[in-house]
Design a protein around this motif. Structure first.
Motif, mmCIF file in Angstrom:
data_model
loop_
_atom_site.group_PDB
_atom_site.id
_atom_site.type_symbol
_atom_site.label_atom_id
_atom_site.label_comp_id
_atom_site.label_asym_id
_atom_site.label_seq_id
_atom_site.Cartn_x
_atom_site.Cartn_y
_atom_site.Cartn_z
ATOM 1 N N ALA A 125 0.821 -1.209 0.000
ATOM 2 C CA ALA A 125 0.000 0.000 0.000
ATOM 3 C C ALA A 125 0.858 1.263 0.000
ATOM 4 N N SER B 225 2.367 1.696 -3.404
ATOM 5 C CA SER B 225 1.342 2.145 -4.358
ATOM 6 C C SER B 225 1.042 3.629 -4.195
ATOM 7 N N GLY C 237 4.714 -2.213 -5.146
ATOM 8 C CA GLY C 237 3.512 -1.388 -5.154
ATOM 9 C C GLY C 237 3.635 -0.230 -6.122
ATOM 10 N N ALA D 134 -2.743 -1.108 -4.276
ATOM 11 C CA ALA D 134 -2.812 -1.580 -2.888
ATOM 12 C C ALA D 134 -3.595 -2.884 -2.796
#
Length: 261
Positions: free
Chosen positions: A18, A21, A164, A186
């Motif tokens: 996450a 990303s 990510g 994510a």
């Protein structure tokens, strides 16, 4: 038993994905090829070291009672992991970054969807690896410590950060909005905690098969490294950059596992 250590350890890799990303929210342009090559090489190095020190060696240690045949569960599990990922690779429609030729079964899917599926595909063995190691610790297996399990989780979280970014930024370059590209990047990692939690909850059934499952996860991870990451890090000119990044990732994960394991 889902203790605080287990919950944190299982969620760390997803947090790494996450956070990586989220790079799409702050960076204007797509990743430069050399930067992407370096990040891919780093991820490959971490995964290779994790497969060896955190999975294959513990698998053989678990089977030490077999004497000279202690490698048998590791060999069997390793090949089952390879064949499992080969099956997924041949059936799930997906598209690797910097490629225009989809893999898997033919399907009428958008390019962005297949890019996400490619990353989701190789997140499966990582989630299984974390879940198997924590399941071993939860069961009271003397060969697996909570710090050793956490080392694997931290290592995968570190290599998930560049992964990510590698998925969310190409999605934005393909025309997807930044917010949606972040969300897709994510969510590509959500299979990791899902697979890990299910594995931990089934720890009572898993422990007798622990050497096989540890090496299964190792085989699945190395399939991803060899089939996908190494070709990507070596593509084009200046491929030595990917090699150096691979070596950095490998030594970092090796040191992390030795220090915490």
């Amino acid at each position: 038993m889902l203790t605080t250590q287990v919950i944190v350890g299982v969620l760390l890799p997803f947090a790494g994905t996450a956070l990586g990303s989220a790079c799409v929210l702050f960076m204007r342009d797509k990743l430069e090829p050399m930067v992407q090559r370096a990040l891919t090489g780093f991820a490959a190095g971490v995964m290779t070291a994790a497969a060896i020190w955190s999975l294959l060696i513990p698998a053989m240690d678990q089977a030490a009672g077999l004497g000279k045949l202690a490698c048998v569960p590791a060999v069997v599990g390793f090949w089952l992991g390879i064949l499992f990922l080969l099956l997924l690779d041949k059936t799930i429609p997906h598209l690797h970054t910097n490629s225009d030729e989809p893999e898997g079964l033919r399907a009428d899917l958008k390019k962005t969807t297949m890019l996400v599926l490619a990353v989701t595909l190789h997140n499966i063995p990582e989630g299984m690896a974390v879940g198997v190691v924590f399941a071993g610790w939860v069961s009271g297996n003397a060969g697996i410590t909570v710090m050793g399990a956490m080392a694997l989780s931290i290592g995968i979280a570190i290599q998930n950060f560049p992964e990510g970014a590698i998925i969310s930024m190409p999605l934005h370059a393909e025309g997807m909005g930044k917010g949606r590209a972040f969300l897709c990047g994510a969510l590509s990692g959500i299979v990791e905690p899902a697979a890990a939690f299910l594995t931990v909850l089934a720890s009572g059934w898993i422990v007798p098969m622990l050497p096989y499952l540890l090496s299964f996860a190792a085989g699945a991870m190395l399939y991803v490294v060899i089939e996908e990451l190494i070709p990507e890090m070596s593509a084009g000119r200046h491929s030595n950059l990917g090699t150096i990044a691979f070596s950095i990732g490998f030594t970092l994960m090796m040191a992390l596992d030795t220090a915490l394991g």
